[in-house]
Design an enzyme around this catalytic site. Sequence first.
Site, short mmCIF file in Angstrom:
data_model
loop_
_atom_site.label_atom_id
_atom_site.label_comp_id
_atom_site.label_asym_id
_atom_site.label_seq_id
_atom_site.Cartn_x
_atom_site.Cartn_y
_atom_site.Cartn_z
N LYS A 13 0.84 -1.22 -0.04
CA LYS A 13 -0.01 -0.04 -0.09
C LYS A 13 0.71 1.14 -0.08
O LYS A 13 0.78 2.32 -0.63
CB LYS A 13 -0.87 -0.06 1.12
CG LYS A 13 -1.85 -1.10 1.20
CD LYS A 13 -2.69 -1.18 2.43
CE LYS A 13 -2.00 -1.16 3.85
NZ LYS A 13 -1.53 -2.49 4.19
N ARG A 88 -9.91 0.25 8.67
CA ARG A 88 -9.59 -1.24 8.96
C ARG A 88 -10.34 -2.21 9.88
O ARG A 88 -9.99 -2.93 10.29
CB ARG A 88 -7.78 -1.31 9.12
CG ARG A 88 -7.31 -0.73 10.50
CD ARG A 88 -6.20 -0.44 10.36
NE ARG A 88 -5.12 -1.40 10.01
CZ ARG A 88 -4.01 -1.38 9.43
NH1 ARG A 88 -3.52 -0.07 9.15
NH2 ARG A 88 -3.15 -2.32 9.20
N ARG A 127 11.66 -5.27 5.16
CA ARG A 127 11.34 -3.84 5.02
C ARG A 127 12.27 -2.90 5.90
O ARG A 127 12.39 -3.28 6.78
CB ARG A 127 9.95 -3.54 5.27
CG ARG A 127 9.87 -1.85 5.02
CD ARG A 127 8.38 -1.37 5.41
NE ARG A 127 7.72 -2.16 6.29
CZ ARG A 127 6.11 -2.37 6.40
NH1 ARG A 127 5.65 -1.79 5.57
NH2 ARG A 127 5.77 -3.11 7.19
N ARG A 155 11.06 -1.26 11.37
CA ARG A 155 10.05 -0.98 12.24
C ARG A 155 9.66 -1.99 13.35
O ARG A 155 10.07 -3.15 12.92
CB ARG A 155 8.56 -1.05 11.38
CG ARG A 155 8.18 0.33 10.87
CD ARG A 155 7.11 0.25 9.94
NE ARG A 155 6.06 -0.53 10.28
CZ ARG A 155 4.71 -0.56 9.43
NH1 ARG A 155 4.74 0.19 8.28
NH2 ARG A 155 3.89 -1.20 9.71
N ARG A 166 -0.44 -9.19 12.93
CA ARG A 166 -1.07 -8.06 12.01
C ARG A 166 -2.03 -8.99 11.00
O ARG A 166 -2.85 -8.45 10.47
CB ARG A 166 0.01 -7.37 11.34
CG ARG A 166 0.45 -6.47 12.43
CD ARG A 166 1.85 -5.97 12.16
NE ARG A 166 2.06 -5.01 10.86
CZ ARG A 166 2.98 -4.94 10.27
NH1 ARG A 166 4.21 -5.42 10.64
NH2 ARG A 166 3.16 -4.26 9.13
P1 AP5 Z 1 4.91 -1.56 1.74
O1 AP5 Z 1 4.36 -0.95 0.68
O2 AP5 Z 1 5.39 -0.90 3.01
O3 AP5 Z 1 3.44 -2.38 2.42
P2 AP5 Z 1 2.28 -1.82 3.37
O4 AP5 Z 1 1.04 -2.43 2.48
O5 AP5 Z 1 2.17 -0.27 3.13
O6 AP5 Z 1 2.50 -2.54 4.52
P3 AP5 Z 1 2.44 -1.93 6.18
O7 AP5 Z 1 2.95 -3.05 6.90
O8 AP5 Z 1 2.77 -0.54 6.30
O9 AP5 Z 1 0.85 -2.02 6.23
P4 AP5 Z 1 0.04 -2.22 7.47
O10 AP5 Z 1 -1.13 -2.06 7.04
O11 AP5 Z 1 0.63 -3.31 8.26
O12 AP5 Z 1 0.77 -0.98 8.40
P5 AP5 Z 1 0.07 0.35 8.86
O13 AP5 Z 1 1.54 1.20 8.75
O14 AP5 Z 1 -0.91 0.70 8.18
O15 AP5 Z 1 5.64 -2.79 1.55
C1 AP5 Z 1 6.06 -3.85 2.22
C2 AP5 Z 1 7.33 -4.24 1.88
O16 AP5 Z 1 7.36 -5.32 0.80
C3 AP5 Z 1 8.32 -3.30 1.54
O17 AP5 Z 1 9.84 -3.72 1.90
C4 AP5 Z 1 8.54 -3.10 -0.06
O18 AP5 Z 1 9.61 -2.90 -0.52
C5 AP5 Z 1 8.28 -4.51 -0.29
N1 AP5 Z 1 7.17 -4.77 -1.48
C6 AP5 Z 1 6.25 -3.81 -1.84
N2 AP5 Z 1 5.80 -4.09 -2.99
C7 AP5 Z 1 6.54 -5.11 -3.36
C8 AP5 Z 1 6.05 -6.23 -4.74
N3 AP5 Z 1 5.44 -5.98 -5.54
N4 AP5 Z 1 7.40 -7.32 -4.71
C9 AP5 Z 1 8.23 -7.43 -3.59
N5 AP5 Z 1 8.37 -6.69 -2.54
C10 AP5 Z 1 7.14 -5.29 -2.30
O19 AP5 Z 1 -0.14 0.09 10.53
C11 AP5 Z 1 0.72 -0.23 11.29
C12 AP5 Z 1 0.06 -0.42 12.91
O20 AP5 Z 1 -0.72 0.83 13.08
C13 AP5 Z 1 -1.30 -1.29 12.77
O21 AP5 Z 1 -0.75 -2.80 13.05
C14 AP5 Z 1 -1.93 -0.92 13.97
O22 AP5 Z 1 -1.31 -1.26 15.37
C15 AP5 Z 1 -1.84 0.65 13.80
N6 AP5 Z 1 -2.95 1.06 12.66
C16 AP5 Z 1 -2.87 1.95 11.52
N7 AP5 Z 1 -3.94 2.22 11.14
C17 AP5 Z 1 -4.78 1.71 11.98
C18 AP5 Z 1 -6.28 1.91 11.91
N8 AP5 Z 1 -7.02 2.25 10.99
N9 AP5 Z 1 -6.96 1.22 13.15
C19 AP5 Z 1 -6.38 0.71 13.98
N10 AP5 Z 1 -4.90 0.51 14.07
C20 AP5 Z 1 -4.33 1.17 12.97
#
Ligand code: AP5
Length: 209
Positions: A13, A88, A127, A155, A166
Site C-alpha cells: 500500500k 480497517r 522492509r 519498524r 497483524r
Molecule cells: P509496503 O508498501 O510498506 O506495504 P504496506 O502494505 O504499506 O504494509 P504496512 O506493513 O505498512 O501495512 P500495515 O497496514 O500493516 O501497516 P500500517 O502502517 O498501516 O511494502 C512492504 C515491503 O514489501 C517493503 O519492504 C516493500 O519494499 C516490499 N514490496 C512492496 N511491493 C512489493 C512487490 N510488488 N514485490 C516485492 N516486494 C514488495 O499500520 C501499522 C500499525 O498501526 C497497525 O498494525 C496498527 O497497530 C496501527 N494502525 C494503523 N492504522 C490503523 C487503523 N486504521 N486502526 C487501528 N490501528 C491502526
Amino acid sequence: MRMILVGPPGAGKGTQAARLVDTYRIPHISSGDMLRAAVKEGTALGVEADGYMKQGKLVPDEVVIGMILERIARPDCAAGFMLDGFPRTRPQAEALDAALGRAGVSLDAVLLIEVPDALLEERAVGRRSDPQTGAIYHLKYNPPPPEVVARLVHRKDDTIEAVTTRVQKYHSETAPIVPFYLTKGILKRVDGVGDPDVITQRITAVLGS
Ligand code: AP5
C-alpha cells in the site's frame, strides 16, 4: 479523487501510494505513519498507540477515527485524498461514510491490493524505511543504495511475531469491510504480486488516470 487503499500488512500500500500521489495529485494519508509520528513525538495519542502497535494489534477505533476525520477535514483534502490503512474495521468504515455524507461527498474508489499470506512475512520483515525521505526499501526486492543504509529504520512491528498478529487482525477485522464497499459498487481488486511497476500499471488501469 477520494480513495482508499486496503490490503494486508506488506501488500504494498505504502509503496504504491508513493507512486500514485503524483498521478492523482492528492494527499497520501497513512494512519500508520500518523500513529508512528505520534509515538515518536511522545504525544498522549502516541503513548496510547505504541503498546498496541508493537504487538501488531489494532489501535482502538475511537482513537483512530478522530485522528483521521480531523485530518481529512483540512483544506488540502478538499479535492480528494488517498487513505492508506484506514478504515480497517467495520466501525471505522461506517464512521468515514457518515462523515463524508455529512460533508456531502462520497468515495470514488476502494482499491484492494491482494497478496497471499505466504508472501507477507518476508515482505514485512525485510522492509527498511528511510526516515529522511520516507522511501520504502526491501533488503531483497528493493535494496537500498549504500549511502542511505546507515540511517534506515526497521519498524518495531516488523517482527515475525507482530506480523503474524497483524495478518490475523487483517483477516478478522479488516477483510469484513470488503463486502461493505462491494455493495456500494466502488471496490476495485488488484493483484499485488509481481514487479511494483507492473502493479502500478494494473492500478491506474482499474482507476483510470
Ligand atoms: P509496503 O508498501 O510498506 O506495504 P504496506 O502494505 O504499506 O504494509 P504496512 O506493513 O505498512 O501495512 P500495515 O497496514 O500493516 O501497516 P500500517 O502502517 O498501516 O511494502 C512492504 C515491503 O514489501 C517493503 O519492504 C516493500 O519494499 C516490499 N514490496 C512492496 N511491493 C512489493 C512487490 N510488488 N514485490 C516485492 N516486494 C514488495 O499500520 C501499522 C500499525 O498501526 C497497525 O498494525 C496498527 O497497530 C496501527 N494502525 C494503523 N492504522 C490503523 C487503523 N486504521 N486502526 C487501528 N490501528 C491502526
